[in-house]
Design a protein around this motif. Sequence first.
Motif, PDB file in Angstrom:
ATOM      1  N   ALA A 181       0.835  -1.207   0.000  1.00 26.72           N
ATOM      2  CA  ALA A 181       0.000   0.000   0.000  1.00 26.72           C
ATOM      3  C   ALA A 181       0.872   1.262   0.000  1.00 26.72           C
ATOM      4  O   ALA A 181       2.098   1.194  -0.061  1.00 26.72           O
ATOM      5  CB  ALA A 181      -0.958   0.006   1.187  1.00 26.72           C
ATOM      6  N   LYS A 182       0.223   2.418   0.088  1.00 26.29           N
ATOM      7  CA  LYS A 182       0.953   3.676   0.172  1.00 26.29           C
ATOM      8  C   LYS A 182       1.545   3.819   1.571  1.00 26.29           C
ATOM      9  O   LYS A 182       1.080   3.187   2.520  1.00 26.29           O
ATOM     10  CB  LYS A 182       0.017   4.852  -0.119  1.00 26.29           C
ATOM     11  CG  LYS A 182      -0.520   4.873  -1.543  1.00 26.29           C
ATOM     12  CD  LYS A 182      -1.456   6.064  -1.758  1.00 26.29           C
ATOM     13  CE  LYS A 182      -1.987   6.094  -3.180  1.00 26.29           C
ATOM     14  NZ  LYS A 182      -2.922   7.228  -3.402  1.00 26.29           N
ATOM     15  N   ASP A 183       2.561   4.661   1.686  1.00 25.12           N
ATOM     16  CA  ASP A 183       3.272   4.803   2.950  1.00 25.12           C
ATOM     17  C   ASP A 183       2.340   5.201   4.084  1.00 25.12           C
ATOM     18  O   ASP A 183       2.393   4.633   5.184  1.00 25.12           O
ATOM     19  CB  ASP A 183       4.395   5.829   2.796  1.00 25.12           C
ATOM     20  CG  ASP A 183       5.351   5.806   3.984  1.00 25.12           C
ATOM     21  OD1 ASP A 183       5.760   4.708   4.395  1.00 25.12           O
ATOM     22  OD2 ASP A 183       5.666   6.885   4.512  1.00 25.12           O
ATOM     23  N   GLU A 184       1.443   6.170   3.805  1.00 23.82           N
ATOM     24  CA  GLU A 184       0.549   6.621   4.865  1.00 23.82           C
ATOM     25  C   GLU A 184      -0.485   5.551   5.233  1.00 23.82           C
ATOM     26  O   GLU A 184      -0.940   5.475   6.377  1.00 23.82           O
ATOM     27  CB  GLU A 184      -0.165   7.919   4.468  1.00 23.82           C
ATOM     28  CG  GLU A 184      -1.064   7.819   3.242  1.00 23.82           C
ATOM     29  CD  GLU A 184      -0.345   8.122   1.930  1.00 23.82           C
ATOM     30  OE1 GLU A 184      -1.037   8.492   0.970  1.00 23.82           O
ATOM     31  OE2 GLU A 184       0.897   7.988   1.892  1.00 23.82           O
ATOM     32  N   VAL A 185      -0.826   4.700   4.268  1.00 24.70           N
ATOM     33  CA  VAL A 185      -1.802   3.643   4.535  1.00 24.70           C
ATOM     34  C   VAL A 185      -1.197   2.532   5.379  1.00 24.70           C
ATOM     35  O   VAL A 185      -1.780   2.099   6.381  1.00 24.70           O
ATOM     36  CB  VAL A 185      -2.368   3.062   3.216  1.00 24.70           C
ATOM     37  CG1 VAL A 185      -3.244   1.838   3.498  1.00 24.70           C
ATOM     38  CG2 VAL A 185      -3.172   4.119   2.472  1.00 24.70           C
ATOM     39  N   VAL A 186      -0.012   2.051   5.001  1.00 20.55           N
ATOM     40  CA  VAL A 186       0.610   0.969   5.777  1.00 20.55           C
ATOM     41  C   VAL A 186       1.001   1.467   7.170  1.00 20.55           C
ATOM     42  O   VAL A 186       0.931   0.707   8.150  1.00 20.55           O
ATOM     43  CB  VAL A 186       1.826   0.366   5.029  1.00 20.55           C
ATOM     44  CG1 VAL A 186       2.980   1.361   4.919  1.00 20.55           C
ATOM     45  CG2 VAL A 186       2.296  -0.910   5.714  1.00 20.55           C
TER      46      VAL A 186
END
Length: 251
Positions: free
Chosen positions: A109-114
């Motif tokens: 996923a994207k950095d902010e999501v993970v």
Amino acid sequence: MQRIEFLGCPMDVASMDDTVETIRSAITAGQFTQHVVVNVAKLVNMRDDPQLKESVHSCDIINIDGMGVVLGARFLGHSVPERVAGVDLFHELLKMSKTNQFSVFLLGAKDEVVSQATSNVLALYPGLKVAGYHHGYFWDDEAALVEKIRASGAQLLFVAITSPKKENFINRWRDQLGVDFVMGVGGTFDVVAGKVKRAPRWMQQYGLEWLYRVIQEPGRMWKRYLTTNLKFALLLIKEKAKRLFGPAKTN
């Protein structure tokens, strides 16, 4: 677990509890397990994607995820007690890991999501050992990412990347990851992070999660699901007709 073959794909008939216990026992014994879940879209896409097919067939556990596959398998005479949805298995394995003090690594996923998914996981399962996490945009240097996972000492690796990238990544690096268990979890981190809502329970039970996703993202999803669901229905009809009206087997 009993293994069947359905539309050319091997699948394990197992309950959620059986699956979790099999994985726990393998980790305790230091035995590597490559895991995958199969839904309608993956089953259809495998027929035209030899690399994806190889990656799936290489797995030690192949769970039936989508209700469409469960119902289709029953239609062809297989006894399948329940689905083992990837997102539900993810949570069950986190519970098991907390109890057994196994360490986990979240990839994708994207950095902010993970990052948010990791925070939410730690809030849901206090005391869970998270060895590390990393976003899913690492394709310019896969080897470095693999080394990071190995160095973390994680025992379970969850890969939240789209298909077929996650299956092929796992199969390509399985011997270098240094973990005892690895599975692809698709869009699970988006759900855990609160970015995407799961379908209501009744839609999950009736195999209508695909419809819920179409309602959420009609522009992106309607053509994809229409195509794969129609292909799947045709495959089922052809296989059923072959069994009913095909030439009799001779000894």
